[in-house]
Design a protein around this motif. Structure first.
Motif, PDB file in Angstrom:
ATOM      1  N   LEU A 292       0.723  -1.226   0.042  1.00  0.00           N
ATOM      2  CA  LEU A 292       0.021   0.142   0.040  1.00  0.00           C
ATOM      3  C   LEU A 292       0.815   1.254  -0.104  1.00  0.00           C
ATOM      4  N   LYS A 293       0.454   2.286  -0.882  1.00  0.00           N
ATOM      5  CA  LYS A 293       1.158   3.395  -0.672  1.00  0.00           C
ATOM      6  C   LYS A 293       0.391   4.481   0.256  1.00  0.00           C
ATOM      7  N   PHE A 294       1.170   5.625   0.476  1.00  0.00           N
ATOM      8  CA  PHE A 294       0.707   6.321   1.300  1.00  0.00           C
ATOM      9  C   PHE A 294       0.581   7.801   0.704  1.00  0.00           C
ATOM     10  N   LEU A 295      -0.680   8.425   0.789  1.00  0.00           N
ATOM     11  CA  LEU A 295      -0.830   9.777   0.087  1.00  0.00           C
ATOM     12  C   LEU A 295      -0.865  10.866   1.161  1.00  0.00           C
ATOM     13  N   VAL A 296       0.455  11.323   1.573  1.00  0.00           N
ATOM     14  CA  VAL A 296       0.606  12.025   2.834  1.00  0.00           C
ATOM     15  C   VAL A 296       0.350  13.243   2.460  1.00  0.00           C
ATOM     16  N   ALA A 297      -0.795  13.824   3.258  1.00  0.00           N
ATOM     17  CA  ALA A 297      -1.027  15.494   2.901  1.00  0.00           C
ATOM     18  C   ALA A 297      -0.311  16.175   3.837  1.00  0.00           C
ATOM     19  N   PHE A 298       0.223  17.313   3.578  1.00  0.00           N
ATOM     20  CA  PHE A 298       0.955  18.117   4.240  1.00  0.00           C
ATOM     21  C   PHE A 298       0.962  19.578   3.452  1.00  0.00           C
ATOM     22  N   ARG A 299       1.279  20.709   4.325  1.00  0.00           N
ATOM     23  CA  ARG A 299       1.313  22.082   3.872  1.00  0.00           C
ATOM     24  C   ARG A 299       2.471  22.626   3.770  1.00  0.00           C
ATOM     25  N   PRO A 300       2.747  23.173   2.712  1.00  0.00           N
ATOM     26  CA  PRO A 300       4.097  23.685   2.415  1.00  0.00           C
ATOM     27  C   PRO A 300       4.579  24.889   3.275  1.00  0.00           C
ATOM     28  N   GLY A 301       3.740  25.659   3.920  1.00  0.00           N
ATOM     29  CA  GLY A 301       4.230  26.752   4.489  1.00  0.00           C
ATOM     30  C   GLY A 301       4.573  26.481   6.060  1.00  0.00           C
ATOM     31  N   LEU A 302       4.455  25.213   6.527  1.00  0.00           N
ATOM     32  CA  LEU A 302       4.769  24.755   7.930  1.00  0.00           C
ATOM     33  C   LEU A 302       6.262  24.240   7.884  1.00  0.00           C
ATOM     34  N   LEU A 303       6.867  23.783   6.951  1.00  0.00           N
ATOM     35  CA  LEU A 303       7.940  23.282   7.275  1.00  0.00           C
ATOM     36  C   LEU A 303       9.095  23.835   5.818  1.00  0.00           C
ATOM     37  N   SER A 304      10.340  23.755   5.971  1.00  0.00           N
ATOM     38  CA  SER A 304      11.091  24.511   4.915  1.00  0.00           C
ATOM     39  C   SER A 304      11.220  23.438   3.772  1.00  0.00           C
ATOM     40  N   PRO A 305      11.325  23.632   2.568  1.00  0.00           N
ATOM     41  CA  PRO A 305      11.221  22.716   1.479  1.00  0.00           C
ATOM     42  C   PRO A 305      12.383  21.822   1.252  1.00  0.00           C
ATOM     43  N   THR A 306      13.741  22.230   1.909  1.00  0.00           N
ATOM     44  CA  THR A 306      14.711  21.160   1.922  1.00  0.00           C
ATOM     45  C   THR A 306      14.310  20.262   2.859  1.00  0.00           C
ATOM     46  N   LEU A 307      13.896  20.417   3.917  1.00  0.00           N
ATOM     47  CA  LEU A 307      13.608  19.483   5.048  1.00  0.00           C
ATOM     48  C   LEU A 307      12.321  18.700   4.556  1.00  0.00           C
ATOM     49  N   ALA A 308      11.339  19.256   3.668  1.00  0.00           N
ATOM     50  CA  ALA A 308      10.311  18.123   3.171  1.00  0.00           C
ATOM     51  C   ALA A 308      10.847  17.414   2.310  1.00  0.00           C
ATOM     52  N   ALA A 309      11.962  17.854   1.350  1.00  0.00           N
ATOM     53  CA  ALA A 309      12.281  17.137   0.418  1.00  0.00           C
ATOM     54  C   ALA A 309      13.048  15.781   1.082  1.00  0.00           C
ATOM     55  N   GLN A 310      13.845  16.157   2.085  1.00  0.00           N
ATOM     56  CA  GLN A 310      14.637  15.014   2.987  1.00  0.00           C
ATOM     57  C   GLN A 310      13.556  14.164   3.387  1.00  0.00           C
ATOM     58  N   MET A 311      12.529  14.744   4.045  1.00  0.00           N
ATOM     59  CA  MET A 311      11.693  13.740   4.567  1.00  0.00           C
ATOM     60  C   MET A 311      10.765  12.752   3.606  1.00  0.00           C
ATOM     61  N   ALA A 312      10.692  13.531   2.427  1.00  0.00           N
ATOM     62  CA  ALA A 312      10.118  12.578   1.355  1.00  0.00           C
ATOM     63  C   ALA A 312      11.090  11.560   0.909  1.00  0.00           C
ATOM     64  N   SER A 313      12.258  11.924   0.605  1.00  0.00           N
ATOM     65  CA  SER A 313      13.142  11.023   0.118  1.00  0.00           C
ATOM     66  C   SER A 313      13.301   9.848   1.219  1.00  0.00           C
ATOM     67  N   THR A 314      13.580  10.167   2.461  1.00  0.00           N
ATOM     68  CA  THR A 314      14.037   9.021   3.446  1.00  0.00           C
ATOM     69  C   THR A 314      12.559   8.390   3.468  1.00  0.00           C
ATOM     70  N   PHE A 315      11.329   8.797   3.557  1.00  0.00           N
ATOM     71  CA  PHE A 315      10.212   7.988   3.325  1.00  0.00           C
ATOM     72  C   PHE A 315      10.094   6.984   2.132  1.00  0.00           C
ATOM     73  N   GLN A 316      10.521   7.566   0.808  1.00  0.00           N
ATOM     74  CA  GLN A 316      10.607   6.908  -0.322  1.00  0.00           C
ATOM     75  C   GLN A 316      11.390   5.843  -0.368  1.00  0.00           C
ATOM     76  N   ARG A 317      12.604   6.126   0.160  1.00  0.00           N
ATOM     77  CA  ARG A 317      13.691   4.729   0.196  1.00  0.00           C
ATOM     78  C   ARG A 317      13.307   3.967   1.262  1.00  0.00           C
ATOM     79  N   LEU A 318      13.184   4.242   2.241  1.00  0.00           N
ATOM     80  CA  LEU A 318      12.827   3.246   3.375  1.00  0.00           C
ATOM     81  C   LEU A 318      11.584   2.354   3.376  1.00  0.00           C
ATOM     82  N   SER A 319      10.594   3.028   2.629  1.00  0.00           N
ATOM     83  CA  SER A 319       9.214   2.428   2.502  1.00  0.00           C
ATOM     84  C   SER A 319       9.254   1.550   1.286  1.00  0.00           C
ATOM     85  N   GLY A 320      10.277   1.633   0.417  1.00  0.00           N
ATOM     86  CA  GLY A 320      10.370   0.739  -0.887  1.00  0.00           C
ATOM     87  C   GLY A 320       9.471   1.455  -1.869  1.00  0.00           C
TER      88      GLY A 320
END
Length: 379
Positions: A81-109
């Motif tokens: 199952l994939k996870f469609l994660v809703a989030f709001r851009p104004g509440l975190l930095s774009p670099t941190l968001a990209a890092q979180m997305a990259s980590t989630f994507q790699r560690l979840s397969g």
């Protein structure tokens, strides 16, 4: 492109009754009798996975559990199952968001999808320290997504815009596949942002003619855009059983409840929310706004406020009607989410499979929809 179906994770609690939340609905306005525990949400996620849903949407806001943390936990109790994660851009930095997305994507397969929510309520945004107005939030979202996309593609980004500024930003680990970006918004400011940055444009469940107009608008900005629709669903072996369930959902709702929720929703800045309000009119009368499309959910719930209601065959017909407009992906939910997922998965999906419109992501052969499904035990 084949249809894809996603379910919904009720991270503010679940119930046999409509649970509030979303645009303009006060926190705790209608709590669920089933807490949003990892155990229960894991049941919903695993059931959706087994039934053939491709992914599951998790909402964002002050009224529900955090989407990133919840889905990271649930990724460990699911396999595909994939996870469609809703989030709001104004509440975190774009670099941190990209890092979180990259980590989630790699560690979840590779099981992350991103649902970007600009934020339609200034009052709620201010709770998180965001004081921009709505148009400025959309402009910031465009800057944000430009940075995030570049980082996820392995670029080093230096950017100074009206709202965001990064220097030499890069990711140490870039995912093999960037997560698809889902984006919704009915205001004029939303269209250009969607066209520039989204992979899938999302709309709430309006009558087909209105959906067709919205899709035509986005196609003028981006001809190759993919489209998804967000709906609730009540499907049963017969139409009479389905409509009886829809009536039951509102039977315990008082006029005072409706008036209180509607008053909050009318203060919403969201154009999409106003379109939902126009469909239900704030009254129990005239809630069938198109064949098998019922606007009753929106009387006491913010956000997506319509449901497909009918027999399995009728619901499949309506899904095909939306698909004929260009809808590729359907994001569905129902009360309670565990049981309603089974009704849809055991009834409508096999019907669509027999028509050659859907196949199980894991290659499982769908069972016959004509066989009555008793559903899970009621609470």
């Amino acid at each position: 492109m084949a249809m894809e179906f996603h379910w919904f994770l009720p991270t503010n609690g679940d119930s046999r009754d409509i649970v509030g939340g979303g645009h303009g609905v006060p926190v705790g306005a209608a709590g669920g009798v089933r807490p949003a525990s990892v155990g229960y949400l894991g049941q919903v996620a695993r059931s959706a996975e087994q039934l053939g849903f491709a992914g599951a949407l998790t909402p964002t806001g002050a009224w529900c559990e955090d989407a990133w943390l919840t889905t990271a936990m649930l990724s460990q109790v699911t396999e595909r199952l994939k996870f469609l994660v809703a989030f709001r851009p104004g509440l975190l930095s774009p670099t941190l968001a990209a890092q979180m997305a990259s980590t989630f994507q790699r560690l979840s397969g590779g099981r992350l999808l991103l649902n970007v929510v600009t934020g339609g309520e200034s009052a709620e945004q201010r709770q998180f320290g965001d004081f921009l107005d709505k148009d400025a939030r959309y402009a910031r979202t465009g800057e944000f997504l430009g940075i995030v996309r570049g980082l996820l593609q392995g670029q080093t980004i230096s950017y100074e815009g009206e709202h965001l500024h990064v220097e030499g930003a890069r990711l140490a680990h870039v995912p093999e596949t960037s997560p698809a970006i889902y984006f919704g918004g009915s205001s004029k400011a939303a269209g250009p942002v969607a066209a520039a940055h989204a992979d899938v444009y999302l709309t709430w469940g309006e009558p087909p003619a209105q959906v067709a107009e919205k899709l035509a608008w986005i196609r003028t900005l981006r001809p190759d855009m993919r489209f998804g629709i967000r709906l609730h669903v009540i499907t049963r072996d017969t139409a009479g059983q389905a409509w009886a369930e829809a009536e039951r959902l509102l039977r315990g709702v008082s006029e005072e409840d409706i008036a209180a929720v509607q008053a909050g929703l009318r203060r919403s800045e969201s154009v999409g929310q106003r379109r939902m309000l126009d469909l239900n009119g704030g009254t129990r009368d005239g809630l069938v706004v198109a064949p098998n499309l019922w606007a009753g959910v929106g009387l006491v719930r913010g956000g997506a406020g319509t449901a497909l209601v009918g027999s399995h065959r009728e619901v499949a017909d309506r899904i095909e009607e939306y698909a004929s407009l260009g809808i590729d992906e359907f994001i569905l939910s129902g009360y309670p989410h565990l049981e309603e997922a089974y009704w849809f998965g055991e009834g409508v999906l096999p019907e669509l499979a027999r028509r050659g419109r859907w196949s199980h992501p894991a290659g499982v052969t769908a069972g016959p929809a004509q066989v009555p499904f008793a559903g899970a035990p009621r609470p």
